[in-house]
Design an enzyme around this catalytic site. Sequence first.
Site, PDB file in Angstrom:
ATOM      1  N   GLU A  29       0.820  -1.201   0.000  1.00 45.52           N
ATOM      2  CA  GLU A  29       0.000   0.000   0.000  1.00 45.52           C
ATOM      3  C   GLU A  29       0.854   1.250   0.000  1.00 45.52           C
ATOM      4  O   GLU A  29       1.976   1.255   0.496  1.00 45.52           O
ATOM      5  CB  GLU A  29      -0.849   0.033   1.271  1.00 45.52           C
ATOM      6  N   CYS A  87       3.141   8.563   1.545  1.00 50.27           N
ATOM      7  CA  CYS A  87       3.497   7.634   2.620  1.00 50.27           C
ATOM      8  C   CYS A  87       3.857   6.299   1.965  1.00 50.27           C
ATOM      9  O   CYS A  87       3.005   5.681   1.323  1.00 50.27           O
ATOM     10  CB  CYS A  87       2.280   7.498   3.539  1.00 50.27           C
ATOM     11  N   CYS A 121       5.376  -7.167   7.998  1.00 50.43           N
ATOM     12  CA  CYS A 121       6.308  -6.568   8.963  1.00 50.43           C
ATOM     13  C   CYS A 121       6.637  -7.585  10.053  1.00 50.43           C
ATOM     14  O   CYS A 121       5.745  -8.236  10.586  1.00 50.43           O
ATOM     15  CB  CYS A 121       5.677  -5.332   9.593  1.00 50.43           C
ATOM     16  N   CYS A 173       3.103  -5.477  15.756  1.00 50.79           N
ATOM     17  CA  CYS A 173       2.418  -4.685  16.792  1.00 50.79           C
ATOM     18  C   CYS A 173       0.952  -5.117  16.915  1.00 50.79           C
ATOM     19  O   CYS A 173       0.304  -5.475  15.934  1.00 50.79           O
ATOM     20  CB  CYS A 173       2.494  -3.196  16.459  1.00 50.79           C
ATOM     21  N   CYS A 229      -1.842  -3.312  14.673  1.00 43.56           N
ATOM     22  CA  CYS A 229      -1.508  -2.971  13.287  1.00 43.56           C
ATOM     23  C   CYS A 229      -1.916  -4.071  12.310  1.00 43.56           C
ATOM     24  O   CYS A 229      -1.561  -5.239  12.493  1.00 43.56           O
ATOM     25  CB  CYS A 229      -0.010  -2.708  13.198  1.00 43.56           C
ATOM     26  N   CYS A 248      -2.370   1.842   7.933  1.00 49.40           N
ATOM     27  CA  CYS A 248      -1.378   0.919   7.433  1.00 49.40           C
ATOM     28  C   CYS A 248      -1.864  -0.545   7.345  1.00 49.40           C
ATOM     29  O   CYS A 248      -2.273  -1.124   8.331  1.00 49.40           O
ATOM     30  CB  CYS A 248      -0.228   1.110   8.416  1.00 49.40           C
TER      31      CYS A 248
HETATM   32  N1  SAH Z   1       6.857   0.435  11.215  1.00 44.05           N
HETATM   33  C1  SAH Z   1       6.950   1.817  11.398  1.00 44.05           C
HETATM   34  C2  SAH Z   1       6.301   2.621  10.274  1.00 44.05           C
HETATM   35  C3  SAH Z   1       5.022   2.077   9.723  1.00 44.05           C
HETATM   36  S1  SAH Z   1       3.649   2.127  10.806  1.00 44.05           S
HETATM   37  C4  SAH Z   1       6.385   2.240  12.745  1.00 44.05           C
HETATM   38  O1  SAH Z   1       5.773   1.407  13.402  1.00 44.05           O
HETATM   39  O2  SAH Z   1       6.606   3.373  13.119  1.00 44.05           O
HETATM   40  C5  SAH Z   1       3.245   3.846  10.786  1.00 44.05           C
HETATM   41  C6  SAH Z   1       2.511   4.355  11.987  1.00 44.05           C
HETATM   42  O3  SAH Z   1       1.167   3.835  12.005  1.00 44.05           O
HETATM   43  C7  SAH Z   1       3.128   3.923  13.305  1.00 44.05           C
HETATM   44  O4  SAH Z   1       3.193   5.024  14.185  1.00 44.05           O
HETATM   45  C8  SAH Z   1       2.166   2.887  13.793  1.00 44.05           C
HETATM   46  O5  SAH Z   1       2.253   2.722  15.164  1.00 44.05           O
HETATM   47  C9  SAH Z   1       0.848   3.436  13.305  1.00 44.05           C
HETATM   48  N2  SAH Z   1      -0.257   2.476  13.260  1.00 44.05           N
HETATM   49  C10 SAH Z   1      -0.264   1.217  12.808  1.00 44.05           C
HETATM   50  N3  SAH Z   1      -1.489   0.661  12.939  1.00 44.05           N
HETATM   51  C11 SAH Z   1      -2.270   1.610  13.475  1.00 44.05           C
HETATM   52  C12 SAH Z   1      -3.633   1.663  13.860  1.00 44.05           C
HETATM   53  N4  SAH Z   1      -4.436   0.628  13.707  1.00 44.05           N
HETATM   54  N5  SAH Z   1      -4.096   2.826  14.385  1.00 44.05           N
HETATM   55  C13 SAH Z   1      -3.298   3.906  14.546  1.00 44.05           C
HETATM   56  N6  SAH Z   1      -2.004   3.922  14.200  1.00 44.05           N
HETATM   57  C14 SAH Z   1      -1.496   2.783  13.686  1.00 44.05           C
HETATM   58 FE1  SF4 Z   2       5.331  -3.058  11.802  1.00 43.82          FE
HETATM   59 FE2  SF4 Z   2       2.857  -2.122  11.971  1.00 43.82          FE
HETATM   60 FE3  SF4 Z   2       4.388  -2.255  14.140  1.00 43.82          FE
HETATM   61 FE4  SF4 Z   2       4.942  -0.442  12.242  1.00 43.82          FE
HETATM   62  S1  SF4 Z   2       3.106  -0.526  13.497  1.00 43.82           S
HETATM   63  S2  SF4 Z   2       6.389  -1.806  13.302  1.00 43.82           S
HETATM   64  S3  SF4 Z   2       4.336  -1.610  10.413  1.00 43.82           S
HETATM   65  S4  SF4 Z   2       3.683  -3.998  12.928  1.00 43.82           S
END
Ligand code: SAH
Ligand code: SF4
Length: 360
Positions: free
Chosen positions: A92, A110, A117, A121, A124, A342
């Site tokens: 994406e 972006c 990944c 997290c 995510c 994301c």
């Molecule tokens: N992996 C990197 C960059 C990609 S994620 C990182 O984690 O920073 C980009 C941002 O989106 C990060 O701050 C992440 O915590 C946030 N993010 C991911 N899933 C999300 C969600 N469901 N709601 C809000 N923020 C989210």
């Molecule tokens: Fe990976 Fe999503 Fe965590 Fe960013 S927020 S490090 S993309 S799992």
Amino acid sequence: MENIELRGCSEDELIEICQKIGLKRFRAIQLFQWVQQKAVRSWDDIKNIGKSDQQTLSAYLHFYALEKVREQRSKDGTRKYLFRLEDGETIECVLMDYARTKSRDRHTVCVSTQVGCPVGCAFCATGLEGFRRNLSIGEIVGQVLDITHYVRQEDPEFQVTNIVFMGMGEPLLNYDQVIKSIQLLNHTQGLNIGMRRMTISTSGVAPKIVQLAKDNPQVGLAVSLHAARDVVRNSLIPMNRRYPLDQLMEACQVYTQITHRRITFEVALTAENARREEAEALARLLKRQLGHVNLIPVNPVVGTGMERPDLEKIKRFAKVLEEAGISVSSREERGTDIEAACGQLRRQWEGELNEPIGPI
Ligand code: SAH
Ligand code: SF4
């Protein structure tokens, strides 16, 4: 020497290749501009390099443009693209601020840096899917080039001005490719995007934060902090066990000492963690750190069980930080009507593909 990805080549690398295969240096410079500045999508679109030179070049250089599988347009001007890579994987990419800026001052893309990944997290959509592979330089830069190409079909003057490495994947776990992509995007004969207009977002790969400060001190940094206590952060970001908060904050200090730049700390608020004691712990953690806190109401992703806090809770959380003298903003969510968070579009698309075909 064969099958080098054309979109991942620097001008110097193209010059070297041209010299090796007996072509003039200026051919390399022309080629670099067609690919990196004019954002063409195939050899056929290159006009002033003769067919025979193109044939010679194409024996060594592989030209792959991303295939647009889907494009969604949000009411607020956000555009989200789902691109297919050559091996069939999808990623994406989001263009923000397009319709809002009639003044044409800021167009942010972006980009994704990995397929899936490895960090995983808890909130995510990308993390839920697991890790498939790193993106190549050509695939990272290609997202910006292809968006440029598509938007220019409607708006020939269109230029991307800002890049955030905040799409799918953890950029600092694909460090070399990300740094080389930044150099390509920054090139004056390419898209010429200023180093200071590019920001890497990381979930906290501490040693690479220090390396980034040394290698590329002008690039901006956003740290996805989300929690200020290890117990909470461990449950949201499993990688926190490897690089706990004391290591992460030490790396942030070093980053600021070297770059003198303010870090953006991203904090996704859930109904769970938007509590006063979490805000106070955050205020204590950031007391001596030059930074800015960006509060984001979590985007609920099916399968994560995370819910958004109400607006009042977010305001109270922000107030605790403000009173402690910490700079704080609350990110207005963009593109929520098109699943701009994301990894969400890809999941939705793959879900549809896997849906059994019912009666028509
Ligand atoms: N992996 C990197 C960059 C990609 S994620 C990182 O984690 O920073 C980009 C941002 O989106 C990060 O701050 C992440 O915590 C946030 N993010 C991911 N899933 C999300 C969600 N469901 N709601 C809000 N923020 C989210
Ligand atoms: Fe990976 Fe999503 Fe965590 Fe960013 S927020 S490090 S993309 S799992």
